[in-house]
Motif scaffolding. Structure first.
Motif, mmCIF file in Angstrom:
data_model
loop_
_atom_site.group_PDB
_atom_site.id
_atom_site.type_symbol
_atom_site.label_atom_id
_atom_site.label_comp_id
_atom_site.label_asym_id
_atom_site.label_seq_id
_atom_site.Cartn_x
_atom_site.Cartn_y
_atom_site.Cartn_z
ATOM 1 N N GLU A 92 0.800 -1.226 0.000
ATOM 2 C CA GLU A 92 0.000 0.000 0.000
ATOM 3 C C GLU A 92 0.837 1.283 0.000
ATOM 4 N N GLY A 93 1.664 1.437 1.044
ATOM 5 C CA GLY A 93 2.474 2.652 1.130
ATOM 6 C C GLY A 93 3.409 2.799 -0.049
ATOM 7 N N TYR A 94 3.973 1.667 -0.466
ATOM 8 C CA TYR A 94 4.970 1.729 -1.525
ATOM 9 C C TYR A 94 4.353 1.994 -2.890
ATOM 10 N N ARG A 95 3.124 1.492 -3.071
ATOM 11 C CA ARG A 95 2.439 1.770 -4.320
ATOM 12 C C ARG A 95 2.173 3.271 -4.427
ATOM 13 N N THR A 96 1.642 3.835 -3.324
ATOM 14 C CA THR A 96 1.390 5.274 -3.287
ATOM 15 C C THR A 96 2.688 6.026 -3.570
ATOM 16 N N TYR A 97 3.755 5.580 -2.906
ATOM 17 C CA TYR A 97 5.051 6.229 -3.092
ATOM 18 C C TYR A 97 5.517 6.123 -4.537
ATOM 19 N N HIS A 98 5.440 4.924 -5.104
ATOM 20 C CA HIS A 98 5.975 4.742 -6.459
ATOM 21 C C HIS A 98 5.170 5.506 -7.507
ATOM 22 N N MET A 99 3.905 5.787 -7.197
ATOM 23 C CA MET A 99 3.102 6.554 -8.153
ATOM 24 C C MET A 99 3.404 8.047 -8.058
ATOM 25 N N ASP A 100 4.082 8.445 -6.989
ATOM 26 C CA ASP A 100 4.280 9.879 -6.776
ATOM 27 C C ASP A 100 5.643 10.114 -6.123
ATOM 28 N N GLU A 101 6.663 9.489 -6.678
ATOM 29 C CA GLU A 101 8.005 9.544 -6.124
ATOM 30 C C GLU A 101 8.592 10.955 -6.248
ATOM 31 N N TYR A 102 9.211 11.429 -5.179
ATOM 32 C CA TYR A 102 9.876 12.733 -5.205
ATOM 33 C C TYR A 102 11.021 12.718 -6.209
ATOM 34 N N ASP A 103 11.102 13.779 -6.986
ATOM 35 C CA ASP A 103 12.267 14.004 -7.834
ATOM 36 C C ASP A 103 12.544 15.504 -7.824
ATOM 37 N N GLU A 104 13.771 15.843 -7.503
ATOM 38 C CA GLU A 104 14.134 17.239 -7.307
ATOM 39 C C GLU A 104 13.655 18.127 -8.471
ATOM 40 N N ASP A 105 13.831 17.615 -9.696
ATOM 41 C CA ASP A 105 13.468 18.423 -10.864
ATOM 42 C C ASP A 105 12.055 18.133 -11.358
ATOM 43 N N LYS A 106 11.771 16.819 -11.497
ATOM 44 C CA LYS A 106 10.532 16.454 -12.188
ATOM 45 C C LYS A 106 9.313 16.399 -11.277
ATOM 46 N N ASN A 107 9.511 16.118 -10.015
ATOM 47 C CA ASN A 107 8.355 16.007 -9.113
ATOM 48 C C ASN A 107 8.720 16.460 -7.705
ATOM 49 N N PRO A 108 9.008 17.763 -7.554
ATOM 50 C CA PRO A 108 9.478 18.267 -6.252
ATOM 51 C C PRO A 108 8.413 18.177 -5.156
ATOM 52 N N SER A 109 7.154 18.032 -5.539
ATOM 53 C CA SER A 109 6.135 17.872 -4.491
ATOM 54 C C SER A 109 5.789 16.394 -4.293
ATOM 55 N N GLY A 110 6.608 15.505 -4.847
ATOM 56 C CA GLY A 110 6.372 14.060 -4.680
ATOM 57 C C GLY A 110 6.750 13.581 -3.286
ATOM 58 N N ILE A 111 6.508 12.302 -3.045
ATOM 59 C CA ILE A 111 6.719 11.722 -1.717
ATOM 60 C C ILE A 111 8.208 11.443 -1.465
ATOM 61 N N ILE A 112 8.665 11.863 -0.275
ATOM 62 C CA ILE A 112 10.027 11.539 0.178
ATOM 63 C C ILE A 112 9.952 10.226 0.956
ATOM 64 N N ASN A 113 10.845 9.310 0.628
ATOM 65 C CA ASN A 113 10.801 7.989 1.260
ATOM 66 C C ASN A 113 11.791 7.891 2.418
ATOM 67 N N LEU A 114 11.269 8.054 3.656
ATOM 68 C CA LEU A 114 12.104 7.801 4.835
ATOM 69 C C LEU A 114 11.670 6.482 5.476
ATOM 70 N N GLY A 115 11.064 5.631 4.642
ATOM 71 C CA GLY A 115 10.528 4.370 5.131
ATOM 72 C C GLY A 115 11.385 3.157 4.775
ATOM 73 N N THR A 116 11.928 3.155 3.569
ATOM 74 C CA THR A 116 12.688 1.986 3.127
ATOM 75 C C THR A 116 14.120 2.077 3.626
ATOM 76 N N SER A 117 14.598 0.989 4.221
ATOM 77 C CA SER A 117 15.934 1.011 4.792
ATOM 78 C C SER A 117 16.984 0.755 3.724
ATOM 79 N N GLU A 118 17.345 1.823 3.034
ATOM 80 C CA GLU A 118 18.401 1.755 2.037
ATOM 81 C C GLU A 118 19.401 2.870 2.318
ATOM 82 N N ASN A 119 20.636 2.610 1.971
ATOM 83 C CA ASN A 119 21.664 3.631 2.100
ATOM 84 C C ASN A 119 21.858 4.293 0.739
#
Lengths: 437, 437
Positions: B25-52
């Motif tokens: 659920e959360g990830y689908r929402t995130y992937h449909m509206d992923e933050y991108d500095e240039d292309k989607n600055p109002s998109g979702i920031i992911n502080l949920g997935t444990s990646e470096n």
């Protein structure tokens, strides 16, 4: 029950270990004494493993090109477990073209994973309850037994085919709807719930190719009984004889039961890269695609490899003008060589110009028509430093058939065939010397 | 029973699909509206997935070097399913060095596969019968539930930890042998057969690091009850605070029950490459190693990636002088930034200088201490375009804890924390405005 019972493993863990221990016998011997032209010229020649070793030069050159090493951050991050979209799009285009689908195939019907072994495991688990079964025409590529059983606890019900030719229109080991019906009935009467049918086309080990009419009949049979059909087409681009008209199931104008038809393909055979671990499912059934995707956490392949595979599949110029023509020419030459050797030895064999192997009838070399004698002959080959696959490993019910892989470099193939000849000429005499009974 | 029941799937297939549908659920929402500095600055920031995401530049540079693209024929052929020997040798040397093992570790105890998810699946299947269980201290990385269940049908019995500090020597969510004993007793009394214990060290989501004394106690507990111990050390090189003395279980002078101690490591976290799919098992138990290897047909990774991983793990100069110092410095800086933000907001949190996340206590922002309220707060974060992980996903029994991942680039981290602050400041007022009950 199993010799590999261990106080540390569960009962299924012991079975899983047993499969490893037992299946590995020939290969362990082989790996301890592998033939090498320079370092171990008296080592074992492997004509048992179905790999294409003829095109390493072409593949190596293509995979070393600079377009193969690209590193986008997304390739190093958690992927879409169905496979990156760019790759699924490429797979859909690739299959549309090479399977000659009547309409473009769709990326949302594609799931990408680390090989068809995994795909069998996943499909068995999501389609069947533990203890249920798939039908499979035998002889068949024996590893599928493990693929559906080790994780999925799913069994195979054999549709036994035999070598006898019963009519003008038939061929040895021919699959018919009648045989499918009988096997299904047999399973039902034993209380075994059958959930699907596995078809391998081109067939392994027979090298058989199903005609569109045959395919249609098998699919109609499955539809009548609400069976899923898994069509394994991993040798679809390894049809090296132009006269053989190969038809992918995806080329059919209309699938009888598209929601229960699941197609498998991989690069292991057609691109001679069993070590690359790339396979794919094509299914219109979104429930099946999603359930398999959910298991893809355990069958994932590297983002870097996904990128490389997309580059490879997209390079139609190289595939059509370099790789396929050369690969087919080399397969054909190797096939001709082995066929002629077998003819010179007076050995009957089956082969229809597809795949990497010839299904060889060595029944006359067995003093008695038993699997013990088949195994003795197999060991004699191994003792003479050539590894073949015996028919029982494919659940062939007639002892004395062997699968001989010809897709190897000339020098190894020649030496391997010399060793085969030596054993058979010796063995042949032994058989003739033996008192008749 | 499951909303995703399908006429095409087995009952376990439906459960497998359900895990996908619900977990996404959360990830689908995130992937449909992923933050991108240039292309989607109002998109979702992911502080949920444990990646470096801090070291892509370093990794990209290293993985693009010319030594990474080598194509031996053996890399494209069927591998040893345990992993190529050259890689297992490298893994053994690598773990000997970084785990500080008292004696050199051995390649024959190493099994290589496509990530720790697969390893959990394989170990569950070979160690347990269907329906048996592993103990796991909770809160824990929730995906393990699926890893042991989807294929293996193995369940987890939680050893619930809580935030209350009960003595001078204790810390919040501290694991004790007493709690292990109680959980085991509880399971036994309910007729649940427990076969092993899972330890994550450094712990996810707590960031906790076990002392050698603690480790020893947990292992002694397991030995008393003949339990296997799976020690997941995927964050072992992500201890960025020098004052934290991390000790791998492989550094212990003497393992209480070496035949039942199985260590897991991967490059996903410590080398920031979750998309690369490389994990490894270290166990002295050859029955377990063989049984897991047998399942590795379904968890294999490309020969090309095996070669690359051997090159990477062998490059101690780069790891010690470039990658680790820089990675730790960046993790530390990001951690300091988020810690200070949280302190400024007056939010309590746990973090011991290891891992990619902070375990944040947002209980005071819940109008009532329920998981419904926790979920409402999580949705409010998501509506405000920042994805966190809520405590219930880790089986935390106290509503209101969240895991916040800080290992991201500064601009995303700053924006993410602004959004967190905005929600909490709004939410805080709502909570205060609500009538006390």
């Amino acid at each position: 029950m199993f010799s590999s019972d261990s106080p540390y493993l569960s009962s299924r863990g012991s079975v899983i270990k047993w499969f490893w221990d037992s299946a590995e016998e020939g290969y362990r011997t082989y790996h301890m004494d592998e033939y090498d032209e320079d370092k171990n010229p008296s080592g074992i020649i492997n004509l048992g493993t179905s790999e294409n070793k003829l095109c390493f030069d072409l593949l190596s050159r293509r995979l070393s090109q600079s377009d193969m090493l690209r590193l986008e951050p997304s390739l190093l991050q958690y992927p879409d477990w169905r496979g990156h979209l760019f790759l699924r799009e490429e797979v859909a285009r690739f299959l549309s073209f090479y399977c000659r689908s009547p309409a473009p195939l769709k990326p949302e019907n594609v799931v990408v994973l680390n090989g068809c072994a995994s795909l069998f495991s996943a499909l068995a688990t999501v389609l069947c309850e533990a203890g249920e079964a798939f039908l499979i025409p035998a002889p068949y590529y024996g590893a599928i037994t493990q693929h559906v059983y080790l994780y999925g606890n799913v069994r195979l019900v054999c549709v036994y085919l035999d070598s006898e030719v019963t009519g003008l229109e038939t061929r040895p080991f021919q699959l018919t709807v009648e045989k499918l019906e009988m096997a299904l009935e047999g399973a039902n009467s034993e209380g075994v719930k059958v959930k699907g049918l596995i078809l391998i086309n081109p067939q392994n080990p027979l090298g058989d190719v199903y005609s569109p009419g045959e395919l249609q009949e098998y699919l109609e049979f499955a539809k009548r009984h609400e069976l899923h059909v898994m069509v394994d087409e991993v040798y679809m681009l390894s049809v090296f004889e132009e006269s053989v008209g190969y038809h992918s199931v995806l080329s059919l104008e209309r699938l009888p039961d598209p929601q229960r038809t699941h197609v498998m393909w991989a690069t292991s055979k057609d691109f001679g890269m069993s070590g690359l671990r790339f396979g794919t499912l094509y299914t219109e059934n979104q429930d099946v695609a999603t359930a398999v995707s959910s298991l893809c956490r355990y069958h994932g392949l590297s983002g870097l490899v996904q990128y490389q595979m997309a580059q490879l599949l997209r390079d139609r110029d190289w595939i059509n003008q370099v790789y396929l023509p050369e690969n087919h020419a080399r397969l054909k030459a190797a096939h001709i060589y082995v066929s002629e050797e077998l003819r010179a030895l007076g050995i009957p064999f089956l082969s229809r110009g597809a795949g990497f192997f010839i299904w060889v009838d060595l029944r006359k070399y067995l003093p008695a028509a038993t699997f013990e004698e088949e195994m003795l002959l197999w060991r004699r080959f191994l003792d003479n430093k050539v590894l073949l696959s015996f028919g029982q490993a494919f659940e062939c019910k007639e002892p004395g058939w062997f699968r001989l892989v010809f897709s190897d470099k000339t020098h190894r193939l020649h030496l391997g065939m010399q060793r085969v000849r030596r054993v058979l000429e010796g063995k042949s005499q032994v058989a003739e010397d033996a008192p008749s009974c």
